[in-house]
Design an enzyme around this catalytic site. Structure first.
Site, PDB file in Angstrom:
ATOM      1  CB  THR A 150      41.670 103.012  -9.511  1.00  0.00           C
ATOM      2  OG1 THR A 150      42.925 102.338  -9.667  1.00  0.00           O
ATOM      3  CG2 THR A 150      41.928 104.504  -9.371  1.00  0.00           C
ATOM      4  N   GLY A 189      36.869  79.228  -9.967  1.00  0.00           N
ATOM      5  CA  GLY A 189      37.531  79.875  -8.825  1.00  0.00           C
ATOM      6  C   GLY A 189      36.491  80.373  -7.833  1.00  0.00           C
ATOM      7  CB  ILE A 191      33.775  85.061  -8.728  1.00  0.00           C
ATOM      8  CG1 ILE A 191      34.380  86.138  -7.817  1.00  0.00           C
ATOM      9  CG2 ILE A 191      32.503  85.589  -9.409  1.00  0.00           C
ATOM     10  CD1 ILE A 191      34.818  87.416  -8.513  1.00  0.00           C
ATOM     11  CD  GLU A 194      30.007  84.662  -3.930  1.00  0.00           C
ATOM     12  OE1 GLU A 194      30.970  84.613  -3.156  1.00  0.00           O
ATOM     13  OE2 GLU A 194      29.530  85.730  -4.344  1.00  0.00           O
ATOM     14  CD  GLU A 210      39.507  75.989 -12.912  1.00  0.00           C
ATOM     15  OE1 GLU A 210      38.758  76.955 -12.661  1.00  0.00           O
ATOM     16  OE2 GLU A 210      40.733  76.124 -13.167  1.00  0.00           O
ATOM     17  CG  HIS A 452      27.724  71.272  23.849  1.00  0.00           C
ATOM     18  ND1 HIS A 452      28.047  70.580  22.699  1.00  0.00           N
ATOM     19  CD2 HIS A 452      26.602  70.696  24.351  1.00  0.00           C
ATOM     20  CE1 HIS A 452      27.158  69.610  22.515  1.00  0.00           C
ATOM     21  NE2 HIS A 452      26.265  69.657  23.506  1.00  0.00           N
TER      22      HIS A 452
HETATM   23  P1  FAD Z   1      36.948  98.752  -5.723  1.00  0.00           P
HETATM   24  O1  FAD Z   1      35.966  98.274  -4.739  1.00  0.00           O
HETATM   25  O2  FAD Z   1      36.939  98.159  -7.080  1.00  0.00           O
HETATM   26  O3  FAD Z   1      36.778 100.328  -5.800  1.00  0.00           O
HETATM   27  C1  FAD Z   1      37.472 101.106  -6.711  1.00  0.00           C
HETATM   28  C2  FAD Z   1      36.660 102.351  -6.988  1.00  0.00           C
HETATM   29  O4  FAD Z   1      37.453 103.256  -7.738  1.00  0.00           O
HETATM   30  C3  FAD Z   1      35.424 102.099  -7.826  1.00  0.00           C
HETATM   31  O5  FAD Z   1      34.296 102.617  -7.143  1.00  0.00           O
HETATM   32  C4  FAD Z   1      35.681 102.842  -9.129  1.00  0.00           C
HETATM   33  O6  FAD Z   1      34.509 103.391  -9.692  1.00  0.00           O
HETATM   34  C5  FAD Z   1      36.637 103.918  -8.673  1.00  0.00           C
HETATM   35  N1  FAD Z   1      37.548 104.430  -9.715  1.00  0.00           N
HETATM   36  C6  FAD Z   1      38.341 103.725 -10.554  1.00  0.00           C
HETATM   37  N2  FAD Z   1      39.100 104.547 -11.295  1.00  0.00           N
HETATM   38  C7  FAD Z   1      38.790 105.803 -10.917  1.00  0.00           C
HETATM   39  C8  FAD Z   1      39.256 107.093 -11.309  1.00  0.00           C
HETATM   40  N3  FAD Z   1      40.224 107.237 -12.204  1.00  0.00           N
HETATM   41  N4  FAD Z   1      38.696 108.172 -10.730  1.00  0.00           N
HETATM   42  C9  FAD Z   1      37.724 108.037  -9.791  1.00  0.00           C
HETATM   43  N5  FAD Z   1      37.257 106.847  -9.379  1.00  0.00           N
HETATM   44  C10 FAD Z   1      37.801 105.744  -9.922  1.00  0.00           C
HETATM   45  N6  FAD Z   1      35.839  90.404  -1.408  1.00  0.00           N
HETATM   46  C11 FAD Z   1      35.660  89.977  -0.138  1.00  0.00           C
HETATM   47  O7  FAD Z   1      36.486  90.266   0.733  1.00  0.00           O
HETATM   48  N7  FAD Z   1      34.552  89.230   0.204  1.00  0.00           N
HETATM   49  C12 FAD Z   1      33.620  88.858  -0.716  1.00  0.00           C
HETATM   50  O8  FAD Z   1      32.650  88.197  -0.372  1.00  0.00           O
HETATM   51  C13 FAD Z   1      33.803  89.285  -2.057  1.00  0.00           C
HETATM   52  N8  FAD Z   1      32.895  88.946  -2.996  1.00  0.00           N
HETATM   53  C14 FAD Z   1      33.067  89.384  -4.269  1.00  0.00           C
HETATM   54  C15 FAD Z   1      32.140  89.005  -5.223  1.00  0.00           C
HETATM   55  C16 FAD Z   1      32.271  89.426  -6.519  1.00  0.00           C
HETATM   56  C17 FAD Z   1      31.249  89.010  -7.552  1.00  0.00           C
HETATM   57  C18 FAD Z   1      33.359  90.296  -6.869  1.00  0.00           C
HETATM   58  C19 FAD Z   1      33.523  90.803  -8.277  1.00  0.00           C
HETATM   59  C20 FAD Z   1      34.307  90.660  -5.931  1.00  0.00           C
HETATM   60  C21 FAD Z   1      34.170  90.211  -4.625  1.00  0.00           C
HETATM   61  N9  FAD Z   1      35.114  90.543  -3.637  1.00  0.00           N
HETATM   62  C22 FAD Z   1      34.945  90.079  -2.367  1.00  0.00           C
HETATM   63  C23 FAD Z   1      36.293  91.377  -3.935  1.00  0.00           C
HETATM   64  C24 FAD Z   1      36.095  92.818  -3.461  1.00  0.00           C
HETATM   65  O9  FAD Z   1      34.934  93.334  -4.045  1.00  0.00           O
HETATM   66  C25 FAD Z   1      37.296  93.665  -3.830  1.00  0.00           C
HETATM   67  O10 FAD Z   1      38.470  93.050  -3.349  1.00  0.00           O
HETATM   68  C26 FAD Z   1      37.192  95.064  -3.240  1.00  0.00           C
HETATM   69  O11 FAD Z   1      36.047  95.711  -3.726  1.00  0.00           O
HETATM   70  C27 FAD Z   1      38.438  95.882  -3.585  1.00  0.00           C
HETATM   71  O12 FAD Z   1      38.303  97.170  -3.079  1.00  0.00           O
HETATM   72  P2  FAD Z   1      39.072  98.399  -3.745  1.00  0.00           P
HETATM   73  O13 FAD Z   1      38.754  99.576  -2.895  1.00  0.00           O
HETATM   74  O14 FAD Z   1      40.480  98.043  -3.978  1.00  0.00           O
HETATM   75  O15 FAD Z   1      38.442  98.563  -5.192  1.00  0.00           O
END
Ligand code: FAD
Length: 473
Positions: A150, A189, A191, A194, A210, A452
């Site tokens: 989630t 940090g 984000i 970036e 920070e 190279h």
């Molecule tokens: P998520 O991608 O958060 O997906 C969880 C999903 O669960 C969501 O779609 C949500 O709607 C759904 N959900 C939640 N609860 C429920 C429920 N009860 N029922 C049904 N659906 C539900 N990581 C990198 O590796 N490289 C990067 O360049 C990078 N850049 C980032 C930039 C930003 C601005 C941010 C905020 C994050 C970034 N990250 C990056 C981190 C990365 O986005 C996350 O680590 C990754 O998305 C985690 O994946 P996940 O599947 O655990 O969760």
């Protein structure tokens, strides 16, 4: 009426949808429950949209420096609505791609909010999942295994309400219709930095505030120092050791002001917008976990090394279990969890071998122990460093700030860590990741022929430098 599945995945983010594909490859009947859009944070509010904006910012900044390359460009302008629609187009294309993959894998996608009903009368194993669909209907799913994926949402500071107008998180910032003239970024940090780099390249005046005594406090010290130096050179103001006082924020005349305690007393910072980037909070609420034995500690779901919760048929992966909150970590954890469910032999993930990247100008990437971590762990450390300054390809690119640093064990010659700051290093770190996985030594990296002229020659030279044998320094 209820539907039965081998696996129900709660959350269609990077972790959830990749796990679903792997499960389908293993012959499982799979459903993914997603309350918003397939692709989750990474696709809609994270990795991809932020990189699309960064690329536009980089092109804009490079054009302004065209003279340096002998390119004359006049009337360089920015159409921010086009910048945003390009970003949205990329997200849209990838979103469609995920739905295509779901269809191809015969994976059922159910739109709605899923909640665990507990190890229950419905199923002796993972229990049932109740899904509330957008139209208010309820569906009951009965899986053999359940995967909680989630994800997370932006953390906020108590007293600093996100109004989307003056105060925003990265979620709102990604949807900006117009660029502000100035921004205060609370949190230096991954984000925060970036965004600092991107907004500055778009011509926005940026102040980063920070709490720690340096930006990117978990990175190698030399690298965070170099990043701070390069950002300051671009006129980004960086205040460290500053404790923001959230309750002091106020808005007036189209500007927002906030105070922070610094080493020189309480200081005030004013800008058109304030971006809060102080970390992420796992989505553990309203999942029905209280009806199970699943434990939430320090805000994240507790799992073992195979991602099983205290209910052995319910697994959890990705941002919701904390640790390294990265997309490639979430997807890898998802694959391992599903393979474990299928009874395949699973090698637990060694988080020390996971590459971490920071995007901006320049980029940062690292894998393994930093020099300070290695010393703290009692290693007798030797370090090889090579600067991008004299490197042919970096000079050709016109981007030769930064360096590659290799940390090795002086006693065994083992590779402990590789850390880089410079052009395109996020595309180069996988070599170091592979070296860690294969237990390669710096000597072996040094013997690997690097073509190279490439930026990757800096890795070879840094590896040779571990034993004082770099050629070009
Ligand atoms: P998520 O991608 O958060 O997906 C969880 C999903 O669960 C969501 O779609 C949500 O709607 C759904 N959900 C939640 N609860 C429920 C429920 N009860 N029922 C049904 N659906 C539900 N990581 C990198 O590796 N490289 C990067 O360049 C990078 N850049 C980032 C930039 C930003 C601005 C941010 C905020 C994050 C970034 N990250 C990056 C981190 C990365 O986005 C996350 O680590 C990754 O998305 C985690 O994946 P996940 O599947 O655990 O969760």
């Amino acid at each position: 009426m209820s539907q039965e599945f081998d696996l129900v995945v709660l959350g269609g983010g990077t972790g959830g949808y990749v796990a679903a594909i792997r499960a389908s490859q293993l012959g499982m009947k799979v459903a993914v429950v997603e309350k918003a859009k397939m692709g989750g944070t990474c696709l809609h509010r994270g990795c991809i949209p932020s990189k699309a904006l960064l690329r536009s910012a980089e092109v804009f900044a490079t054009l302004k420096e065209g003279d340096k390359y002998g390119v004359t460009a006049e009337n360089i302008g920015l159409d921010f609505s086009k910048v945003q629609s390009r970003k949205d187009g990329i997200v849209d294309q990838l979103h469609k791609g995920i739905h295509y993959l779901m269809k191809k894998g015969n994976i059922t996608v159910i739109e709605g909010f899923g909640r665990v009903m507990g190890p229950s009368i419905f199923s002796p194993q993972a229990g049932a999942v109740r899904v509330e669909t957008p139209s208010g209907e309820q569906e009951m799913l009965v899986p053999r295994f359940l995967l909680l994926a989630t994800g997370s949402r932006p953390r906020t500071l108590p007293g600093l309400a996100i109004d989307g107008e003056y105060v925003m998180t990265s979620d709102e910032a990604l949807q900006l219709e117009q660029l502000p003239a100035s921004v205060i970024i609370v949190g230096g940090g991954v984000i925060g930095i970036e965004w600092a780099s991107m907004l500055s390249d778009f011509g926005v005046s940026v102040t980063v505030v920070e709490y720690a005594d340096r930006i990117l406090p978990t990175e190698d010290e030399e690298i965070s120092k170099e990043m701070a130096r390069l950002l300051k050179k671009r006129k980004i103001s960086i205040v460290t050791g500053a404790k923001v006082l959230p309750e002091t924020w106020e808005k007036a005349d189209g500007k927002v002001t906030i105070q922070a305690e610094t080493s020189s007393g309480v200081q005030s910072y004013t800008a058109e917008k304030l971006l809060v980037s102080v970390g992420r909070q796992a989505n553990v609420e309203n999942l029905g976990l209280e009806a199970t034995e699943i434990r939430v500690e320090q805000g994240v779901i507790r799992v073992n090394q195979y991602y099983q919760t205290a209910e052995s048929h319910i697994y959890a992966i990705g941002d919701v279990i904390g640790g390294l909150q990265l997309a490639h970590v979430a997807s890898h954890e998802g694959i391992l969890a599903v393979e474990h469910m299928a009874g395949l032999p699973v090698e637990p993930l060694d988080y020390n071998k996971v590459p971490k990247c920071i995007y901006g100008r320049p980029e940062i990437a690292g894998v393994g122990l930093t020099e300070a971590e290695a010393r703290r762990q009692g290693f007798d450390v030797k370090v090889g460093k090579f600067s991008f300054k004299p490197l042919g390809k970096a000079l050709v690119y016109g981007e030769n700030d930064g360096f590659v640093k290799i940390v090795a064990d002086a006693k065994t010659n083992d590779l402990l860590g590789v850390h880089m700051i410079g052009p395109h290093v996020t595309d180069m770190i996988s070599e170091a990741g592979l070296a860690k996985v294969l237990d390669a030594t710096p000597w072996e990296i040094g013997q690997t022929i690097h073509p190279h002229p490439t930026l990757s020659e800096a890795i070879m030279e840094a590896a040779l430098a571990v034993d004082g044998k770099a050629i070009h320094s």
